[in-house]
Scaffold this motif. Structure first.
Motif, PDB file in Angstrom:
ATOM      1  N   PRO A  25       0.799  -1.233   0.000  1.00  0.00           N
ATOM      2  CA  PRO A  25       0.000   0.000   0.000  1.00  0.00           C
ATOM      3  C   PRO A  25       0.830   1.281   0.000  1.00  0.00           C
ATOM      4  N   ASP A  26       1.972   1.252   0.676  1.00  0.00           N
ATOM      5  CA  ASP A  26       2.781   2.453   0.843  1.00  0.00           C
ATOM      6  C   ASP A  26       4.252   2.066   0.710  1.00  0.00           C
ATOM      7  N   ARG A  27       5.011   2.835  -0.038  1.00  0.00           N
ATOM      8  CA  ARG A  27       6.428   2.524  -0.273  1.00  0.00           C
ATOM      9  C   ARG A  27       7.241   2.400   1.016  1.00  0.00           C
ATOM     10  N   TYR A  28       6.885   3.196   2.027  1.00  0.00           N
ATOM     11  CA  TYR A  28       7.746   3.325   3.202  1.00  0.00           C
ATOM     12  C   TYR A  28       7.229   2.593   4.433  1.00  0.00           C
ATOM     13  N   ARG A  29       6.184   1.822   4.279  1.00  0.00           N
ATOM     14  CA  ARG A  29       5.616   1.082   5.408  1.00  0.00           C
ATOM     15  C   ARG A  29       5.819  -0.409   5.188  1.00  0.00           C
ATOM     16  N   ASP A  30       6.186  -1.112   6.241  1.00  0.00           N
ATOM     17  CA  ASP A  30       6.390  -2.559   6.165  1.00  0.00           C
ATOM     18  C   ASP A  30       5.025  -3.256   6.276  1.00  0.00           C
TER      19      ASP A  30
ATOM     20  N   PHE B   5      -8.507   0.143  -6.319  1.00  0.00           N
ATOM     21  CA  PHE B   5      -8.842  -1.228  -6.668  1.00  0.00           C
ATOM     22  C   PHE B   5     -10.349  -1.437  -6.541  1.00  0.00           C
ATOM     23  N   VAL B   6     -10.913  -2.168  -7.474  1.00  0.00           N
ATOM     24  CA  VAL B   6     -12.322  -2.534  -7.358  1.00  0.00           C
ATOM     25  C   VAL B   6     -12.452  -3.419  -6.131  1.00  0.00           C
ATOM     26  N   TYR B   7     -13.342  -3.034  -5.232  1.00  0.00           N
ATOM     27  CA  TYR B   7     -13.545  -3.780  -3.991  1.00  0.00           C
ATOM     28  C   TYR B   7     -14.916  -4.463  -4.050  1.00  0.00           C
ATOM     29  N   GLU B   8     -14.903  -5.783  -4.191  1.00  0.00           N
ATOM     30  CA  GLU B   8     -16.114  -6.616  -4.161  1.00  0.00           C
ATOM     31  C   GLU B   8     -17.242  -6.089  -5.063  1.00  0.00           C
ATOM     32  N   GLN B   9     -16.911  -5.445  -6.146  1.00  0.00           N
ATOM     33  CA  GLN B   9     -17.902  -4.842  -7.047  1.00  0.00           C
ATOM     34  C   GLN B   9     -18.796  -3.820  -6.347  1.00  0.00           C
ATOM     35  N   ARG B  10     -18.296  -3.256  -5.246  1.00  0.00           N
ATOM     36  CA  ARG B  10     -19.049  -2.244  -4.495  1.00  0.00           C
ATOM     37  C   ARG B  10     -18.639  -0.829  -4.891  1.00  0.00           C
ATOM     38  N   GLY B  11     -17.376  -0.672  -5.236  1.00  0.00           N
ATOM     39  CA  GLY B  11     -16.828   0.630  -5.552  1.00  0.00           C
ATOM     40  C   GLY B  11     -15.321   0.521  -5.653  1.00  0.00           C
ATOM     41  N   ILE B  12     -14.649   1.666  -5.650  1.00  0.00           N
ATOM     42  CA  ILE B  12     -13.193   1.716  -5.762  1.00  0.00           C
ATOM     43  C   ILE B  12     -12.593   2.015  -4.397  1.00  0.00           C
ATOM     44  N   LEU B  13     -11.687   1.152  -3.974  1.00  0.00           N
ATOM     45  CA  LEU B  13     -10.939   1.381  -2.737  1.00  0.00           C
ATOM     46  C   LEU B  13      -9.649   2.101  -3.109  1.00  0.00           C
TER      47      LEU B  13
ATOM     48  N   ARG C  51      -5.845   1.052   5.997  1.00  0.00           N
ATOM     49  CA  ARG C  51      -6.971   1.242   6.923  1.00  0.00           C
ATOM     50  C   ARG C  51      -8.044   0.183   6.696  1.00  0.00           C
ATOM     51  N   ALA C  52      -8.303  -0.153   5.444  1.00  0.00           N
ATOM     52  CA  ALA C  52      -9.290  -1.199   5.141  1.00  0.00           C
ATOM     53  C   ALA C  52      -8.889  -2.517   5.800  1.00  0.00           C
TER      54      ALA C  52
ATOM     55  N   GLU D 207      -7.076  -2.890   8.510  1.00  0.00           N
ATOM     56  CA  GLU D 207      -7.304  -2.732   9.953  1.00  0.00           C
ATOM     57  C   GLU D 207      -8.782  -2.966  10.287  1.00  0.00           C
ATOM     58  N   LEU D 208      -9.664  -2.392   9.496  1.00  0.00           N
ATOM     59  CA  LEU D 208     -11.102  -2.556   9.735  1.00  0.00           C
ATOM     60  C   LEU D 208     -11.540  -3.999   9.517  1.00  0.00           C
ATOM     61  N   LEU D 209     -11.023  -4.640   8.491  1.00  0.00           N
ATOM     62  CA  LEU D 209     -11.374  -6.041   8.247  1.00  0.00           C
ATOM     63  C   LEU D 209     -10.894  -6.922   9.395  1.00  0.00           C
ATOM     64  N   GLU D 210      -9.709  -6.637   9.897  1.00  0.00           N
ATOM     65  CA  GLU D 210      -9.192  -7.416  11.030  1.00  0.00           C
ATOM     66  C   GLU D 210     -10.095  -7.267  12.254  1.00  0.00           C
ATOM     67  N   ALA D 211     -10.673  -6.084  12.424  1.00  0.00           N
ATOM     68  CA  ALA D 211     -11.572  -5.821  13.558  1.00  0.00           C
ATOM     69  C   ALA D 211     -13.017  -6.246  13.253  1.00  0.00           C
ATOM     70  N   GLU D 212     -13.196  -6.928  12.102  1.00  0.00           N
ATOM     71  CA  GLU D 212     -14.529  -7.403  11.685  1.00  0.00           C
ATOM     72  C   GLU D 212     -15.531  -6.252  11.567  1.00  0.00           C
TER      73      GLU D 212
END
Length: 130
Positions: A8-13, A86-94, A101-102, A104-109
């Motif tokens: 997602p980001d060049r400088y983040r692991d 990126f197309v996300y589940e045919q819902r829209g563009i992420l 952040r997405a 993180e939210l998925l991990e937290a259900e």
């Protein structure tokens, strides 16, 4: 190309294993996690085989570091640094800027909150929900 590694980001692991089948992240973590995840998946799918040049976990992660994506060959355009979303589940563009952040939210259900990060498809006014 059912799954690729996106950075997602060049400088983040952080590396995201993105399924092009379900159009969503299916795993994410740091470089060590992703290397182990890819190696385990390879062993499960190809018992006793040795990864080739394109499927080798270390090379896939190196491609993601360099290009933003592990995609290669005819799919090498998908997820590159200049790919804004990126197309996300045919819902829209992420948007790429919201990918971490997405995860993180998925991990937290809290998937419905991921939908709040999406942008509608071109010529649509709203993101497709529920």
């Amino acid at each position: 190309m059912p799954s690729i590694v996106i950075k997602p980001d060049r400088y983040r692991d952080l590396y995201v294993y993105w399924s092009t089948v379900v159009e969503a992240p299916v795993a994410w973590g740091d470089r060590a996690f992703m290397r182990d995840h890819l190696a385990e998946e390879w062993r499960r799918k190809h018992p006793g085989a040795t990864p080739d040049r394109l499927s080798d976990p270390a090379r896939r992660i190196d491609r993601a570091d360099a290009c933003g994506t592990s995609a290669a060959g005819g799919y090498s355009f998908f997820g590159r640094w200049d790919d804004d979303g990126f197309v996300y589940e045919q819902r829209g563009i992420l948007p790429r800027r919201h990918l971490a952040r997405a995860c993180e939210l998925l991990e937290a259900e809290r998937e419905s909150e991921v939908w709040d990060l999406l942008e509608p498809f071109e010529h649509e006014l709203e993101v497709r929900r529920g």
